[in-house]
Scaffold this motif. Structure first.
Motif, PDB file in Angstrom:
ATOM      1  N   TYR A   1       0.834  -1.210   0.000  1.00 29.68           N
ATOM      2  CA  TYR A   1       0.000   0.000   0.000  1.00 29.68           C
ATOM      3  C   TYR A   1       0.865   1.256   0.000  1.00 29.68           C
ATOM      4  O   TYR A   1       0.636   2.176  -0.797  1.00 29.68           O
ATOM      5  CB  TYR A   1      -0.914  -0.006   1.219  1.00 29.68           C
ATOM      6  CG  TYR A   1      -1.539   1.346   1.510  1.00 29.68           C
ATOM      7  CD1 TYR A   1      -2.591   1.828   0.733  1.00 29.68           C
ATOM      8  CD2 TYR A   1      -1.063   2.150   2.548  1.00 29.68           C
ATOM      9  CE1 TYR A   1      -3.153   3.065   1.001  1.00 29.68           C
ATOM     10  CE2 TYR A   1      -1.620   3.382   2.813  1.00 29.68           C
ATOM     11  CZ  TYR A   1      -2.669   3.840   2.030  1.00 29.68           C
ATOM     12  OH  TYR A   1      -3.200   5.074   2.281  1.00 29.68           O
ATOM     13  N   HIS A   2       1.865   1.311   0.878  1.00 23.45           N
ATOM     14  CA  HIS A   2       2.701   2.512   0.979  1.00 23.45           C
ATOM     15  C   HIS A   2       3.504   2.742  -0.302  1.00 23.45           C
ATOM     16  O   HIS A   2       3.598   3.878  -0.782  1.00 23.45           O
ATOM     17  CB  HIS A   2       3.634   2.409   2.185  1.00 23.45           C
ATOM     18  CG  HIS A   2       2.929   2.497   3.512  1.00 23.45           C
ATOM     19  ND1 HIS A   2       2.130   3.567   3.860  1.00 23.45           N
ATOM     20  CD2 HIS A   2       2.884   1.642   4.575  1.00 23.45           C
ATOM     21  CE1 HIS A   2       1.632   3.387   5.065  1.00 23.45           C
ATOM     22  NE2 HIS A   2       2.077   2.214   5.530  1.00 23.45           N
TER      23      HIS A   2
ATOM     24  N   MET B   1       1.025   3.990  -2.955  1.00 20.67           N
ATOM     25  CA  MET B   1       0.606   5.369  -2.755  1.00 20.67           C
ATOM     26  C   MET B   1       1.749   6.343  -3.016  1.00 20.67           C
ATOM     27  O   MET B   1       1.539   7.422  -3.585  1.00 20.67           O
ATOM     28  CB  MET B   1       0.081   5.548  -1.321  1.00 20.67           C
ATOM     29  CG  MET B   1      -1.187   4.752  -1.020  1.00 20.67           C
ATOM     30  SD  MET B   1      -2.541   5.095  -2.176  1.00 20.67           S
ATOM     31  CE  MET B   1      -2.852   6.818  -1.817  1.00 20.67           C
ATOM     32  N   ASP B   2       2.972   5.978  -2.608  1.00 26.61           N
ATOM     33  CA  ASP B   2       4.111   6.853  -2.891  1.00 26.61           C
ATOM     34  C   ASP B   2       4.307   7.018  -4.385  1.00 26.61           C
ATOM     35  O   ASP B   2       4.599   8.120  -4.874  1.00 26.61           O
ATOM     36  CB  ASP B   2       5.390   6.279  -2.259  1.00 26.61           C
ATOM     37  CG  ASP B   2       5.366   6.367  -0.740  1.00 26.61           C
ATOM     38  OD1 ASP B   2       4.527   7.117  -0.209  1.00 26.61           O
ATOM     39  OD2 ASP B   2       6.182   5.671  -0.091  1.00 26.61           O
ATOM     40  N   THR B   3       4.127   5.925  -5.123  1.00 22.31           N
ATOM     41  CA  THR B   3       4.272   6.007  -6.585  1.00 22.31           C
ATOM     42  C   THR B   3       3.189   6.885  -7.183  1.00 22.31           C
ATOM     43  O   THR B   3       3.452   7.702  -8.071  1.00 22.31           O
ATOM     44  CB  THR B   3       4.196   4.594  -7.189  1.00 22.31           C
ATOM     45  OG1 THR B   3       5.194   3.764  -6.588  1.00 22.31           O
ATOM     46  CG2 THR B   3       4.437   4.642  -8.693  1.00 22.31           C
ATOM     47  N   GLN B   4       1.946   6.728  -6.693  1.00 22.66           N
ATOM     48  CA  GLN B   4       0.853   7.545  -7.220  1.00 22.66           C
ATOM     49  C   GLN B   4       1.062   9.021  -6.902  1.00 22.66           C
ATOM     50  O   GLN B   4       0.838   9.898  -7.740  1.00 22.66           O
ATOM     51  CB  GLN B   4      -0.480   7.076  -6.626  1.00 22.66           C
ATOM     52  CG  GLN B   4      -0.860   5.643  -7.000  1.00 22.66           C
ATOM     53  CD  GLN B   4      -1.016   5.472  -8.489  1.00 22.66           C
ATOM     54  OE1 GLN B   4      -1.659   6.278  -9.161  1.00 22.66           O
ATOM     55  NE2 GLN B   4      -0.422   4.428  -9.031  1.00 22.66           N
ATOM     56  N   GLN B   5       1.524   9.322  -5.676  1.00 19.66           N
ATOM     57  CA  GLN B   5       1.754  10.715  -5.302  1.00 19.66           C
ATOM     58  C   GLN B   5       2.891  11.320  -6.109  1.00 19.66           C
ATOM     59  O   GLN B   5       2.818  12.480  -6.527  1.00 19.66           O
ATOM     60  CB  GLN B   5       2.055  10.802  -3.800  1.00 19.66           C
ATOM     61  CG  GLN B   5       0.855  10.491  -2.913  1.00 19.66           C
ATOM     62  CD  GLN B   5       1.209  10.455  -1.442  1.00 19.66           C
ATOM     63  OE1 GLN B   5       2.351  10.699  -1.073  1.00 19.66           O
ATOM     64  NE2 GLN B   5       0.228  10.147  -0.588  1.00 19.66           N
ATOM     65  N   ALA B   6       3.953  10.532  -6.340  1.00 12.28           N
ATOM     66  CA  ALA B   6       5.062  11.032  -7.148  1.00 12.28           C
ATOM     67  C   ALA B   6       4.600  11.324  -8.565  1.00 12.28           C
ATOM     68  O   ALA B   6       4.981  12.335  -9.169  1.00 12.28           O
ATOM     69  CB  ALA B   6       6.205  10.017  -7.152  1.00 12.28           C
ATOM     70  N   SER B   7       3.752  10.432  -9.105  1.00  9.83           N
ATOM     71  CA  SER B   7       3.235  10.651 -10.454  1.00  9.83           C
ATOM     72  C   SER B   7       2.354  11.891 -10.504  1.00  9.83           C
ATOM     73  O   SER B   7       2.433  12.699 -11.422  1.00  9.83           O
ATOM     74  CB  SER B   7       2.457   9.416 -10.909  1.00  9.83           C
ATOM     75  OG  SER B   7       1.873   9.623 -12.168  1.00  9.83           O
ATOM     76  N   THR B   8       1.500  12.053  -9.466  1.00  5.79           N
ATOM     77  CA  THR B   8       0.625  13.232  -9.422  1.00  5.79           C
ATOM     78  C   THR B   8       1.433  14.515  -9.290  1.00  5.79           C
ATOM     79  O   THR B   8       1.141  15.526  -9.933  1.00  5.79           O
ATOM     80  CB  THR B   8      -0.356  13.109  -8.253  1.00  5.79           C
ATOM     81  OG1 THR B   8      -1.089  11.886  -8.375  1.00  5.79           O
ATOM     82  CG2 THR B   8      -1.315  14.276  -8.228  1.00  5.79           C
ATOM     83  N   SER B   9       2.488  14.488  -8.449  1.00  8.69           N
ATOM     84  CA  SER B   9       3.326  15.671  -8.279  1.00  8.69           C
ATOM     85  C   SER B   9       4.032  16.037  -9.572  1.00  8.69           C
ATOM     86  O   SER B   9       4.128  17.209  -9.941  1.00  8.69           O
ATOM     87  CB  SER B   9       4.361  15.418  -7.169  1.00  8.69           C
ATOM     88  OG  SER B   9       3.713  15.147  -5.939  1.00  8.69           O
TER      89      SER B   9
END
Length: 402
Positions: free
Chosen positions: A220-221, A224-232
């Motif tokens: 999960y972590h 989510m870190d990958t998704q947040q990095a992609s969003t950023s």
């Protein structure tokens, strides 16, 4: 005096789920997952198992459908009574990228069908008990399926993930203690992911995938870190400062007048002292305006006649090959060809073929004693007669077909 502002230590304590006094008071149950974590784990499992379905299709040569997974937190005793017994237990350990292992549980009958399909059968040979052949075949199938799943996870999580070769065994689901090398996480609460799998019209069943809670949280972590990095990264692109447009220079309100090229004495040095036209009118072309778009560049003489003639090519003479010139046939001497000896042929209706049984005699179109055909890669090349060489059949060539 208390100013009402939290210190950095107090902020860190709150973010880590502790009270300010330092006592552990986690806001979530260590033996459970939040709804967001469950949804994320389901998404990860859905993507990875979708890739596995494609791999299984290539092994069994049947359409494979795996539905969206269902994720829940259970104990081992909750599996007893809701899953068939005995079943096949496949353990896969992560060796790179993730720390831990996961387990696949398949029904005994499903393993027999998959093994038969992998061996080239039609999936109907499911008699007998699950043996070493079945366990070896399902281990190889799960190795390829989970290998492709690890590749998919690597791409999704942006990190290298690898697994060890799976180990399969037949287990009694009612007695966990009889299992060899029991993963420790099965003795507590763990994550159960159930998939509905359909293979043609042979299998419509359920596969279970079991994860320890710690590994599920790690997934999960990382997810989510990958998704947040992609969003950023996407946000940075969106928030990029726009390039200021070039200032617009107003066009002079001047009526264009025809331009007449000046008469120059070509025998003297040309003094091309022309005034530059206003901005926006294009650069002059040696005193002559650029031709409108769509028209070709001016040819010699600026509009003079152009001589067009067909291209002249040298005649190609076919090289003469002498009948006695050697051919480099050695290059293909080692190419293998399939030689088939055809005893005869016949045609039967579907009804006649369905009546075939051991002992059925099929009459061919060849007469007894007639030479039989020899085919090379399906092409008729010779005729011959059947001979016996020690304990094997052979053929003596009697005629070569031109």
């Amino acid at each position: 005096m208390d100013s009402g502002i939290l210190s950095q230590d107090e902020i860190n304590a709150l973010l880590s789920g502790m009270d300010i006094s330092g006592n552990d008071t986690p806001d979530t149950d260590v033996d459970s997952l939040t709804d967001i974590e469950i949804d994320a784990i389901g998404e990860v499992a859905n993507i990875s198992m979708g890739t596995s379905a494609t791999t299984l299709y290539s092994l069994v040569n049947r359409r494979v459908d795996i539905t969206t997974p269902s994720v829940s937190i259970v104990r081992w005793d909750e599996l007893v009574g809701i899953y068939e017994n005995p079943c096949v237990f496949v353990q896969i350990k992560y060796t790179k990228g993730l720390d831990g292992s996961n387990i696949l549980i398949l029904k005994e009958e499903d393993v027999k069908i998959i093994t038969d399909l992998m061996m080239g059968g039609d999936g109907s040979n499911t008699s007998g008990e699950v043996g070493e052949l079945h366990l070896s075949a399902i281990s190889e199938a799960m190795n390829q399926m989970m290998g492709s799943s690890a590749t998919s996870l690597s791409s999704m999580l942006n990190k290298t993930i690898d697994i060890s070769p799976p180990s399969a065994s037949l287990i009694d689901i009612n007695d966990l203690n009889k299992m060899e090398d029991i993963p420790s996480f099965l003795k507590d609460r763990f994550v159960k992911i159930s998939f509905r799998i359909q293979i043609g019209d042979l299998i419509d069943s359920t596969i279970l995938q079991l994860y320890p809670l710690d590994l599920a949280r790690d997934l999960y972590h990382v997810f989510m870190d990958t998704q947040q990095a992609s969003t950023s990264a996407m946000g940075e692109v969106v928030k990029e400062e726009p390039v200021a447009p070039a200032p617009q220079i107003p066009m002079p309100n001047v009526e264009p007048t025809p331009f007449t090229p000046p008469q120059m004495d070509m025998s003297q040095n040309m003094n091309m002292n022309y005034q530059m036209p206003p901005t926006g009118y294009g650069m002059p072309n040696m005193g002559y305006g650029m031709p409108p778009a769509g028209y070709g560049m001016p040819t010699q003489g600026f509009g003079g006649n152009v001589n067009v003639s067909p291209a002249q090519f040298q005649t190609f003479n076919q090289p003469t090959i002498s009948a006695n010139s050697p051919e480099n046939i050695n290059l293909i001497m080692d190419v293998p060809l399939e030689v088939t000896v055809e005893l005869g042929r016949t045609k039967k209706s579907i009804a006649d073929i369905l009546d075939f049984a051991p002992g059925t005699i099929i009459e061919l179109d060849k007469v007894a004693g007639e030479p039989i055909d020899v085919l090379v890669n399906g092409k008729f090349v010779a005729r011959g007669e059947v001979v016996v060489i020690e304990e094997s059949f052979g053929i003596r060539v009697t005629e070569i077909i031109n």
